[in-house]
Every structure is written in structure tokens, then in C-alpha cells.
Design a protein around this motif. Structure first.
Motif, PDB file in Angstrom:
ATOM      1  N   PHE A  94      39.147  73.321 -34.763  1.00 15.82           N
ATOM      2  CA  PHE A  94      40.326  72.499 -34.986  1.00 15.82           C
ATOM      3  C   PHE A  94      39.842  71.099 -35.343  1.00 15.82           C
ATOM      4  O   PHE A  94      39.046  70.524 -34.602  1.00 15.82           O
ATOM      5  CB  PHE A  94      41.182  72.398 -33.718  1.00 15.82           C
ATOM      6  CG  PHE A  94      41.748  73.704 -33.245  1.00 15.82           C
ATOM      7  CD1 PHE A  94      42.961  74.160 -33.734  1.00 15.82           C
ATOM      8  CD2 PHE A  94      41.080  74.462 -32.305  1.00 15.82           C
ATOM      9  CE1 PHE A  94      43.493  75.364 -33.288  1.00 15.82           C
ATOM     10  CE2 PHE A  94      41.601  75.665 -31.850  1.00 15.82           C
ATOM     11  CZ  PHE A  94      42.811  76.118 -32.345  1.00 15.82           C
ATOM     12  N   THR A  95      40.319  70.573 -36.475  1.00 20.08           N
ATOM     13  CA  THR A  95      39.957  69.224 -36.895  1.00 20.08           C
ATOM     14  C   THR A  95      41.239  68.414 -37.020  1.00 20.08           C
ATOM     15  O   THR A  95      42.210  68.864 -37.642  1.00 20.08           O
ATOM     16  CB  THR A  95      39.222  69.256 -38.249  1.00 20.08           C
ATOM     17  OG1 THR A  95      38.124  70.165 -38.154  1.00 20.08           O
ATOM     18  CG2 THR A  95      38.701  67.888 -38.625  1.00 20.08           C
ATOM     19  N   LEU A  96      41.228  67.219 -36.416  1.00 20.86           N
ATOM     20  CA  LEU A  96      42.385  66.331 -36.462  1.00 20.86           C
ATOM     21  C   LEU A  96      42.014  65.091 -37.258  1.00 20.86           C
ATOM     22  O   LEU A  96      40.937  64.520 -37.057  1.00 20.86           O
ATOM     23  CB  LEU A  96      42.793  65.902 -35.053  1.00 20.86           C
ATOM     24  CG  LEU A  96      43.261  66.993 -34.103  1.00 20.86           C
ATOM     25  CD1 LEU A  96      42.092  67.700 -33.444  1.00 20.86           C
ATOM     26  CD2 LEU A  96      44.151  66.385 -33.041  1.00 20.86           C
ATOM     27  N   SER A  97      42.894  64.662 -38.155  1.00 21.44           N
ATOM     28  CA  SER A  97      42.660  63.420 -38.883  1.00 21.44           C
ATOM     29  C   SER A  97      43.985  62.689 -39.068  1.00 21.44           C
ATOM     30  O   SER A  97      45.025  63.320 -39.302  1.00 21.44           O
ATOM     31  CB  SER A  97      41.970  63.684 -40.221  1.00 21.44           C
ATOM     32  OG  SER A  97      42.661  64.647 -40.960  1.00 21.44           O
ATOM     33  N   PRO A  98      43.941  61.356 -38.928  1.00 24.42           N
ATOM     34  CA  PRO A  98      45.166  60.577 -39.102  1.00 24.42           C
ATOM     35  C   PRO A  98      45.739  60.770 -40.505  1.00 24.42           C
ATOM     36  O   PRO A  98      44.993  60.881 -41.480  1.00 24.42           O
ATOM     37  CB  PRO A  98      44.709  59.131 -38.901  1.00 24.42           C
ATOM     38  CG  PRO A  98      43.406  59.228 -38.168  1.00 24.42           C
ATOM     39  CD  PRO A  98      42.793  60.515 -38.618  1.00 24.42           C
ATOM     40  N   ALA A  99      47.065  60.821 -40.586  1.00 30.93           N
ATOM     41  CA  ALA A  99      47.773  60.943 -41.863  1.00 30.93           C
ATOM     42  C   ALA A  99      48.989  60.031 -41.794  1.00 30.93           C
ATOM     43  O   ALA A  99      50.063  60.455 -41.369  1.00 30.93           O
ATOM     44  CB  ALA A  99      48.178  62.383 -42.112  1.00 30.93           C
ATOM     45  N   GLY A 100      48.784  58.749 -42.117  1.00 30.99           N
ATOM     46  CA  GLY A 100      49.866  57.775 -41.937  1.00 30.99           C
ATOM     47  C   GLY A 100      50.161  57.627 -40.461  1.00 30.99           C
ATOM     48  O   GLY A 100      49.261  57.413 -39.659  1.00 30.99           O
TER      49      GLY A 100
END
Length: 155
Positions: A94-100
Motif C-alpha cells: 500500500f502506497t499513500l501520497s498526498p493529492a491536494g
């Protein structure tokens, strides 16, 4: 990506911290993930490298229980979970990255056959696309469930 890999991403209307909190909350997984019938911790009360649990889901109309464990954690960025059964090693990242103001959560699932003979490998290829379609559907449902819980948590 090979035939034994699935990668699905979803943008979630919640900050990374809220998504991470839902993703790593094993104690509430049964109530968050509609595809999970039961989750039983086998050790730690935390979410840390080495944490193990049994997860029961309905797959192809039958209950299936797999033992899973956490192998990597980069808090609020990435976690890796493994399982091994039915002649294969499974890895989910699982990879999380900010999106706005939200988060993009990517679910990367892979399966590697272990110790299979030629007939088993042939059968895995033959039925693999059917299994991958069903698994992709389950992954999308998990992502939708995580998104709903994270948005609720974020308020």
C-alpha cells in the motif's frame, strides 16, 4: 506488470494521516472492509513489522482464511504485507501520497508460485485471469471501503 500482479489506485477525500489510520487499524478491519468476515490478531496489539493475523474472506463463494504479516512500514507513506498459501507467496504493498487535500492510495498485489510442478503452473495460468478479475474487484471494494472510513474519520 506480469499476469500475477494487480495495481489499483484511488484518490480519497481525506488527508494521508486519516487514510493511514484506517489502513493500519486491524482491530476495526471487520467493520470497515465489507469483504472481510473475520480478522484475528495472532500477536501484537499494534501495527508494526512482524505483526501477524488471520483474515477470513469469501472468495469464489467459499470462506478462505489466510495468515498475513507486516514486513515493511514507512509511516503514512508505505506498508507491505505478505501471505503464503496454496503454492504461492503473496505480497501487497500500500502506497499513500498526498493529492491536494486528499490522498492517492495505491494497492499493488502480486503472487509468486512456489514449488509448483509443471501441471500446477499450467493450471495457474489457465485459471489465472479469472482469479485476477475477481481479486481486482475485491481490491476495488477494499479501496472504496477504506475511502469511506477515512473520509468519515477526517470529518
Amino acid at each position: 506488470m506480469s499476469a500475477s500482479e494487480i495495481r489499483v489506485s484511488r484518490t480519497i477525500d481525506a488527508p494521508v494521516g486519516a487514510v493511514w489510520a484506517v489502513l493500519t487499524d486491524l482491530d476495526n478491519a471487520e467493520s470497515v472492509l465489507s469483504g472481510v468476515e473475520k480478522l484475528e490478531r495472532l500477536d501484537s496489539t499494534k501495527y508494526e513489522v512482524g505483526t501477524r493475523w488471520r483474515e477470513t474472506r469469501v472468495l469464489f463463494g467459499k470462506s478462505s482464511t489466510e495468515e498475513m504479516w507486516v514486513t515493511e512500514i514507512d509511516p503514512e507513506k508505505r506498508t507491505e504485507v505478505k501471505a503464503s498459501s496454496h503454492g504461492a507467496d503473496y505480497t501487497t504493498v500500500f502506497t499513500l501520497s498526498p493529492a491536494g487535500d486528499g490522498t492517492t492510495l495505491t494497492f499493488h498485489f502480486s503472487a509468486e508460485p512456489t514449488g509448483l510442478g509443471a501441471l500446477s503452473k499450467f493450471m495457474m495460468k489457465l485459471f489465472g485471469s479469472f482469479a485476477l478479475k475477481a481479486t481486482t474487484k475485491a481490491i476495488r471494494r477494499d479501496l472504496d471501503d477504506i475511502a469511506a472510513a477515512a473520509a468519515k474519520r477526517a470529518g
